[in-house]
Motif scaffolding. Structure first.
Motif, PDB file in Angstrom:
ATOM      1  N   LYS A  45     -11.598  -4.986  42.097  1.00  0.00           N
ATOM      2  CA  LYS A  45     -12.599  -4.126  41.220  1.00  0.00           C
ATOM      3  C   LYS A  45     -12.567  -2.786  40.935  1.00  0.00           C
ATOM      4  CE  LYS A  45     -16.059  -7.708  42.416  1.00  0.00           C
ATOM      5  NZ  LYS A  45     -15.533  -8.472  43.329  1.00  0.00           N
ATOM      6  N   ARG A  49     -16.846  -0.664  37.886  1.00  0.00           N
ATOM      7  CA  ARG A  49     -17.498  -1.825  37.810  1.00  0.00           C
ATOM      8  C   ARG A  49     -18.167  -2.442  39.052  1.00  0.00           C
ATOM      9  NH1 ARG A  49     -14.455  -7.854  38.407  1.00  0.00           N
ATOM     10  NH2 ARG A  49     -16.127  -9.092  37.169  1.00  0.00           N
ATOM     11  N   ARG A  50     -17.783  -1.733  40.328  1.00  0.00           N
ATOM     12  CA  ARG A  50     -18.669  -2.006  41.383  1.00  0.00           C
ATOM     13  C   ARG A  50     -20.103  -1.127  41.520  1.00  0.00           C
ATOM     14  NH1 ARG A  50     -17.162  -4.343  45.462  1.00  0.00           N
ATOM     15  NH2 ARG A  50     -18.302  -3.473  46.927  1.00  0.00           N
ATOM     16  N   VAL A  54     -26.232  -5.568  38.522  1.00  0.00           N
ATOM     17  CA  VAL A  54     -26.280  -6.944  38.497  1.00  0.00           C
ATOM     18  C   VAL A  54     -27.496  -7.467  38.675  1.00  0.00           C
ATOM     19  CG1 VAL A  54     -23.754  -7.042  39.334  1.00  0.00           C
ATOM     20  CG2 VAL A  54     -25.782  -7.310  41.078  1.00  0.00           C
ATOM     21  N   SER A  63     -26.707  -2.507  42.149  1.00  0.00           N
ATOM     22  CA  SER A  63     -25.309  -2.346  41.711  1.00  0.00           C
ATOM     23  C   SER A  63     -24.706  -3.638  42.565  1.00  0.00           C
ATOM     24  CB  SER A  63     -24.625  -1.133  42.132  1.00  0.00           C
ATOM     25  OG  SER A  63     -24.432  -1.049  43.427  1.00  0.00           O
ATOM     26  N   ARG A  64     -23.457  -3.911  41.789  1.00  0.00           N
ATOM     27  CA  ARG A  64     -22.914  -4.966  42.304  1.00  0.00           C
ATOM     28  C   ARG A  64     -22.401  -4.755  43.926  1.00  0.00           C
ATOM     29  NH1 ARG A  64     -18.998  -8.498  39.807  1.00  0.00           N
ATOM     30  NH2 ARG A  64     -19.477  -7.435  38.086  1.00  0.00           N
ATOM     31  N   GLU A  65     -21.949  -3.449  44.330  1.00  0.00           N
ATOM     32  CA  GLU A  65     -21.721  -2.987  45.568  1.00  0.00           C
ATOM     33  C   GLU A  65     -22.838  -3.413  46.486  1.00  0.00           C
ATOM     34  OE1 GLU A  65     -20.037   0.506  45.764  1.00  0.00           O
ATOM     35  OE2 GLU A  65     -21.776   1.852  45.726  1.00  0.00           O
ATOM     36  N   GLU A  68     -23.774  -7.043  46.943  1.00  0.00           N
ATOM     37  CA  GLU A  68     -22.768  -7.812  47.964  1.00  0.00           C
ATOM     38  C   GLU A  68     -23.387  -7.418  49.579  1.00  0.00           C
ATOM     39  OE1 GLU A  68     -18.982  -6.626  47.092  1.00  0.00           O
ATOM     40  OE2 GLU A  68     -18.802  -7.911  45.196  1.00  0.00           O
ATOM     41  N   LYS A  98     -26.650 -16.475  46.910  1.00  0.00           N
ATOM     42  CA  LYS A  98     -27.074 -15.304  45.868  1.00  0.00           C
ATOM     43  C   LYS A  98     -28.509 -15.353  45.831  1.00  0.00           C
ATOM     44  CE  LYS A  98     -22.979 -14.993  43.099  1.00  0.00           C
ATOM     45  NZ  LYS A  98     -22.546 -15.175  41.623  1.00  0.00           N
ATOM     46  N   ALA A 345     -23.871  -9.539  34.476  1.00  0.00           N
ATOM     47  CA  ALA A 345     -22.853  -9.194  35.614  1.00  0.00           C
ATOM     48  C   ALA A 345     -22.991 -10.175  36.433  1.00  0.00           C
ATOM     49  CB  ALA A 345     -22.761  -7.730  35.793  1.00  0.00           C
ATOM     50  N   MET A 346     -24.284 -10.600  36.922  1.00  0.00           N
ATOM     51  CA  MET A 346     -24.384 -11.283  37.866  1.00  0.00           C
ATOM     52  C   MET A 346     -23.365 -12.534  38.505  1.00  0.00           C
ATOM     53  SD  MET A 346     -26.001 -11.803  41.046  1.00  0.00           S
ATOM     54  CE  MET A 346     -27.245 -10.792  41.293  1.00  0.00           C
ATOM     55  N   VAL A 349     -20.200 -11.893  39.945  1.00  0.00           N
ATOM     56  CA  VAL A 349     -20.321 -11.513  41.573  1.00  0.00           C
ATOM     57  C   VAL A 349     -19.505 -12.680  42.188  1.00  0.00           C
ATOM     58  CG1 VAL A 349     -21.663 -10.955  43.647  1.00  0.00           C
ATOM     59  CG2 VAL A 349     -22.377 -10.228  41.278  1.00  0.00           C
TER      60      VAL A 349
END
Length: 364
Positions: A45, A49-50, A54, A63-65, A68, A98, A345-346, A349
Motif C-alpha cells: 500500500k 492509501r494507508r 476507513v 485511517s487504514r493504518e 489495522e 473487523k 475503503a473498509m 482492508v
C-alpha cells in the motif's frame, strides 16, 4: 433518579475492552512472523492509501493504518482462539475480527475524547512508563522501522495509541467514584447483581409443571396457593411444622438435593432467577407462591442477607465500581456524537496475512 438507576441495571452487549488495554500496555507484542505480515501489507500500500479513512466515529476519522492496529489487538488477544472456534469459515472469521476492531475503535475514540474533554491527562510517571515500554525493543533496531514492520505505524504513532488507551482507562476509573452514588443507585446496583452476593435460606416445596398438561399445572398452582394460605393462617410457632407436613406429602423431586431447607444463592439463584427475585424482597417467616412457568414453588423464607448486610463490604463496593465503570462506557457509546459508520475503503482492508501469521505462531 429512577431513570438513572434503570440505566445502571441494563446489561449491554458493548463491554469495555480492558483485556485489549492490558495486552497492549503489558508488552511489545509482535515480532518475527506477525511482523513480517504487517511489513508485507505496508509494502503493498502506498503511504497515502494507508492514511485514507476507513471508519468514521462521529466527526473523527480512523485511517487504514490505525484500524489495522485495532485488528492486531483482536488477533493478538487471548480470545482469538475462541473466535476461531466459533466461526464456521475463514471469511466469517475475518468479518468477526473487523467487527470487534470497530468496537475497539468506537470505545477508544469515544472514551479518549471524553477524557480529553474532562481535562484528564497522564502524569509524568505514567507517560514515562509508556515511553519505557515503547522503547523496549531490540537494541540494534531503529524504532521507526521496528514499529512500521510490526504494527504498520511509526514509533510516535504507536506511543500515541498506548497513551490513548491509558486515557480511556483513566476516564472510566475516575467515573467509578462510589462517594457520588446515592442510596437509590447503590440499591439498584445491588439488585442487578444480587445473585453474586445476596442469598436467602428458605423452606421450599417444588412442583414441576414444564411437562404437565394445562389441567395438571393448574392443580399444582392451586395446591401451592392452598399450602401458603394455610401456613400463613397459623401462629408463627406452628408454621414450620405445618409447612414440613406439606413438604413430606407433596414436594416433587427435581429442585434441590438439600431437602426442605434450601440456600438460595449461587447456581440455584442463577437457575431460578424468578424465585430468587421474589425472595429478595420477601417477608421472613411468610409463605409465598412463585411461578416461573417451569415450576411452581411454595416458599417460606427463613432469613435473607441482602443490601443492608452487604452495603459496606469490599465485595459489593468492587461490584459498584465495576458497574460505574461500565456505565461510563455505555453512556459514551450511547452518545450520537460517537455514531460509527464505515467508508467504502473498509472493504479493501486485508487482514488475512495477519490472521495467517497468528495461526503460524500458534502452530496450526
Amino acid at each position: 433518579m429512577a431513570e438513572k438507576g434503570d440505566r445502571v441495571l441494563k446489561a449491554k452487549a458493548n463491554r469495555f475492552f480492558l483485556a485489549g488495554i492490558l495486552i497492549l500496555l503489558a508488552t511489545v507484542l509482535v515480532g518475527g512472523i506477525l511482523g513480517a505480515a504487517v511489513t508485507g501489507n505496508v509494502r503493498k500500500k502506498s503511504q497515502n492509501r494507508r492514511k485514507e479513512c476507513v471508519l468514521r466515529i462521529g466527526d473523527k476519522e480512523v485511517s487504514r493504518e490505525q484500524f489495522e492496529l485495532f485488528c492486531i489487538t483482536v488477533i493478538e488477544g487471548s480470545s482469538f482462539s475462541t473466535l476461531r472456534a466459533e466461526t464456521a469459515s475463514e471469511n466469517a472469521l475475518m468479518s468477526l475480527i473487523k467487527t470487534k476492531a470497530c468496537e475497539y475503535a468506537q470505545q477508544y475514540v469515544a472514551l479518549r475524547t471524553e477524557a480529553e474533554k474532562a481535562g484528564l491527562s497522564l502524569s509524568p510517571l505514567e507517560k514515562a512508563m509508556i515511553e519505557k515500554k515503547v522503547d523496549d525493543i531490540p537494541k540494534s533496531a531503529n524504532a521507526n522501522d521496528y514499529y512500521v514492520k510490526n504494527y504498520g505505524v511509526d514509533r510516535d504513532g504507536y506511543e500515541d495509541f498506548l497513551i490513548g488507551w491509558s486515557l480511556c482507562e483513566k476516564y472510566v476509573n475516575n467515573a467509578a467514584n462510589v462517594e457520588n452514588c446515592s442510596e437509590e443507585e447503590l440499591r439498584a446496583i445491588f439488585d442487578a447483581n444480587a445473585e453474586k452476593l445476596g442469598w436467602a435460606r428458605a423452606d421450599v416445596i417444588y412442583f414441576g409443571i414444564s411437562t404437565a398438561d394445562a389441567g395438571g399445572a393448574e392443580l399444582k398452582r392451586s395446591l401451592a396457593e392452598d399450602i401458603c394460605r394455610t401456613v400463613n393462617g397459623v401462629p408463627d410457632a406452628d408454621k414450620e411444622r405445618i409447612f414440613r407436613s406439606y413438604y413430606d406429602n407433596y414436594s416433587e423431586e427435581g429442585f434441590a438435593s438439600s431437602g426442605i431447607n434450601v440456600e438460595l444463592r449461587g447456581d440455584i439463584a442463577a437457575s431460578y432467577p424468578v424465585l430468587f427475585d421474589a425472595v429478595k424482597n420477601a417477608e421472613e417467616n411468610h409463605c409465598y407462591v412463585v411461578d416461573d412457568g417451569i415450576a411452581v414453588f411454595a416458599v417460606r423464607v427463613r432469613e435473607r442477607f441482602m443490601f443492608d448486610e452487604f452495603r459496606d463490604t469490599t465485595e459489593f463496593l468492587t461490584i459498584v465500581r465495576e458497574s460505574l465503570r461500565q456505565k461510563a462506557v455505555d453512556d459514551a457509546l450511547a452518545d450520537s456524537r460517537y455514531a460509527i459508520s464505515q467508508t467504502a475503503a473498509m472493504g479493501s482492508v486485508d487482514i488475512k496475512p495477519l490472521v495467517t501469521a497468528r495461526k503460524k505462531l500458534d502452530g496450526r
